[in-house]
Design a protein around this motif. Structure first.
Motif, mmCIF file in Angstrom:
data_model
loop_
_atom_site.group_PDB
_atom_site.id
_atom_site.type_symbol
_atom_site.label_atom_id
_atom_site.label_comp_id
_atom_site.label_asym_id
_atom_site.label_seq_id
_atom_site.Cartn_x
_atom_site.Cartn_y
_atom_site.Cartn_z
ATOM 1 N N GLU A 169 1.001 -1.326 -0.063
ATOM 2 C CA GLU A 169 -0.038 -0.232 0.002
ATOM 3 C C GLU A 169 0.812 1.397 0.018
ATOM 4 N N SER A 170 2.039 1.017 0.498
ATOM 5 C CA SER A 170 2.927 2.390 0.474
ATOM 6 C C SER A 170 4.314 1.989 0.194
ATOM 7 N N ALA A 171 5.061 3.133 -0.150
ATOM 8 C CA ALA A 171 6.333 3.287 -0.470
ATOM 9 C C ALA A 171 7.021 4.414 -0.110
ATOM 10 N N GLU A 172 8.364 4.778 -0.117
ATOM 11 C CA GLU A 172 8.914 5.875 0.553
ATOM 12 C C GLU A 172 9.561 6.551 -0.842
ATOM 13 N N VAL A 173 9.773 7.703 -1.225
ATOM 14 C CA VAL A 173 10.445 8.343 -2.209
ATOM 15 C C VAL A 173 11.554 9.119 -1.446
ATOM 16 N N GLY A 174 12.528 9.539 -2.166
ATOM 17 C CA GLY A 174 13.770 10.303 -1.957
ATOM 18 C C GLY A 174 14.395 10.840 -3.169
ATOM 19 N N TYR A 175 15.133 11.927 -3.123
ATOM 20 C CA TYR A 175 15.661 12.715 -4.161
ATOM 21 C C TYR A 175 17.155 13.328 -3.655
ATOM 22 N N TRP A 176 17.924 13.810 -4.631
ATOM 23 C CA TRP A 176 18.676 14.708 -4.272
ATOM 24 C C TRP A 176 19.071 15.469 -5.645
ATOM 25 N N THR A 177 19.649 16.872 -5.428
ATOM 26 C CA THR A 177 19.899 17.414 -6.605
ATOM 27 C C THR A 177 21.383 17.800 -6.644
ATOM 28 N N ALA A 178 22.032 17.897 -7.802
ATOM 29 C CA ALA A 178 23.307 18.461 -7.921
ATOM 30 C C ALA A 178 23.198 19.810 -7.840
ATOM 31 N N VAL A 179 24.473 20.399 -7.089
ATOM 32 C CA VAL A 179 24.794 21.754 -6.800
ATOM 33 C C VAL A 179 24.353 22.603 -8.115
ATOM 34 N N HIS A 180 24.856 22.167 -9.083
ATOM 35 C CA HIS A 180 24.437 23.190 -10.501
ATOM 36 C C HIS A 180 23.073 23.468 -10.710
ATOM 37 N N ALA A 181 22.334 22.359 -10.313
ATOM 38 C CA ALA A 181 20.753 22.193 -10.642
ATOM 39 C C ALA A 181 19.930 22.715 -9.712
ATOM 40 N N ARG A 182 20.381 23.123 -8.591
ATOM 41 C CA ARG A 182 19.417 23.518 -7.569
ATOM 42 C C ARG A 182 18.806 24.822 -7.858
ATOM 43 N N GLY A 183 17.622 24.913 -7.319
ATOM 44 C CA GLY A 183 16.937 26.243 -7.651
ATOM 45 C C GLY A 183 16.319 26.623 -8.808
ATOM 46 N N ARG A 184 16.163 25.367 -9.647
ATOM 47 C CA ARG A 184 15.742 25.681 -11.036
ATOM 48 C C ARG A 184 14.400 24.586 -11.280
ATOM 49 N N GLY A 185 13.770 24.243 -9.912
ATOM 50 C CA GLY A 185 12.645 23.117 -10.022
ATOM 51 C C GLY A 185 13.028 21.696 -10.513
ATOM 52 N N VAL A 186 14.252 21.252 -10.753
ATOM 53 C CA VAL A 186 14.430 20.014 -11.180
ATOM 54 C C VAL A 186 14.160 19.043 -10.131
ATOM 55 N N ALA A 187 14.225 19.156 -8.927
ATOM 56 C CA ALA A 187 13.587 18.161 -7.649
ATOM 57 C C ALA A 187 12.114 18.114 -7.725
ATOM 58 N N PRO A 188 11.313 18.863 -7.830
ATOM 59 C CA PRO A 188 10.001 18.977 -7.635
ATOM 60 C C PRO A 188 9.490 18.211 -9.022
ATOM 61 N N ARG A 189 9.946 18.525 -10.064
ATOM 62 C CA ARG A 189 9.527 18.125 -11.520
ATOM 63 C C ARG A 189 9.844 16.781 -11.701
ATOM 64 N N ALA A 190 11.068 16.374 -11.279
ATOM 65 C CA ALA A 190 11.580 14.913 -11.467
ATOM 66 C C ALA A 190 10.751 13.992 -10.391
ATOM 67 N N LEU A 191 10.609 14.576 -9.135
ATOM 68 C CA LEU A 191 9.707 14.029 -8.077
ATOM 69 C C LEU A 191 8.429 13.726 -8.581
ATOM 70 N N GLU A 192 7.598 14.696 -9.239
ATOM 71 C CA GLU A 192 6.334 14.616 -9.729
ATOM 72 C C GLU A 192 6.077 13.529 -10.793
ATOM 73 N N ALA A 193 7.253 13.367 -11.622
ATOM 74 C CA ALA A 193 7.239 12.275 -12.696
ATOM 75 C C ALA A 193 7.455 10.994 -12.099
ATOM 76 N N LEU A 194 8.520 10.712 -11.144
ATOM 77 C CA LEU A 194 8.334 9.754 -10.436
ATOM 78 C C LEU A 194 7.146 9.153 -9.670
ATOM 79 N N THR A 195 6.335 10.160 -8.956
ATOM 80 C CA THR A 195 5.271 9.996 -8.485
ATOM 81 C C THR A 195 4.067 9.424 -9.254
ATOM 82 N N SER A 196 3.997 10.133 -10.678
ATOM 83 C CA SER A 196 3.029 9.919 -11.388
ATOM 84 C C SER A 196 2.945 8.325 -11.897
#
Length: 187
Positions: free
Chosen positions: A99-126
């Motif tokens: 019924e459940s699982a856990e998600v996690g993520y990290w972002t490389a320093v050069h990619a932070r602050g540009r919406g990479v993590a939430p967009r990638a997390l949304e893709a994984l979630t869907s």
């Protein structure tokens, strides 16, 4: 399972390409882990090529068992899906419950602050809810330390609602936040 996920570009952000990690990711992985901020929030330090090779083997075993489905996230400027490594997203299915699982993520320093993590997390979630609903997946949990404010913002942007504070447990020395996203969360 050979899975690739794509996230369209936006006016302010490049497209993303998510795929399982491979041997070509060793050097970019070591480079990403040179960042002290990333190392602060992750439990496993990668300091050498050997460490990265071992980590990649862990990811391969995770895919083979279905317990750890980890994606390298690349910024895709050329449409080939092999742009610069921008981060990692993972779904961990470690409990006996389907019924459940856990998600996690990290972002490389050069990619932070540009919406990479939430967009990638949304893709994984869907993807996770689409693929594993037949097995009963109803909820994804996201945990982070209370002082990781950037991770809290990522959770909120990806519609993972705050659920509760969890007491500290090794390897993390501080209390944590539990965010939850349910399969029926409105878009």
């Amino acid at each position: 399972m050979n899975v690739t996920l794509q996230v369209d570009s936006t006016p302010s952000a490049s497209a993303l390409f998510l795929r399982p990690w491979n041997d070509g990711d060793v050097e970019p992985l070591v480079e990403a882990y040179r960042d002290p901020t990333l190392r602060r929030w992750t439990g496993l330090p990668l300091e050498s090529i050997e460490d990265a090779v071992e980590w990649l083997e862990l990811q391969r075993r995770g895919w083979a068992t279905g317990k750890r489905l980890s994606f390298a996230v690349h910024e895709d400027h050329s449409g080939t899906g092999e742009g610069r490594l921008a981060g990692n997203v993972v779904m961990k299915r470690t409990s006996s419950s389907q019924e459940s699982a856990e998600v996690g993520y990290w972002t490389a320093v050069h990619a932070r602050g540009r919406g990479v993590a939430p967009r990638a997390l949304e893709a994984l979630t869907s993807w996770a809810f689409d693929i594993f609903a037949v097995e009963g997946l109803e909820r994804l949990d996201l945990l982070h330390q209370v002082d990781n404010l950037a991770s809290c913002r990522v959770a909120e942007k990806a519609r993972y609602g705050f659920h509760q504070i969890l007491p500290a447990r090794p390897p993390f020395p501080r209390d944590g936040h539990l965010h939850i996203r349910r399969a029926d969360t409105p878009a």
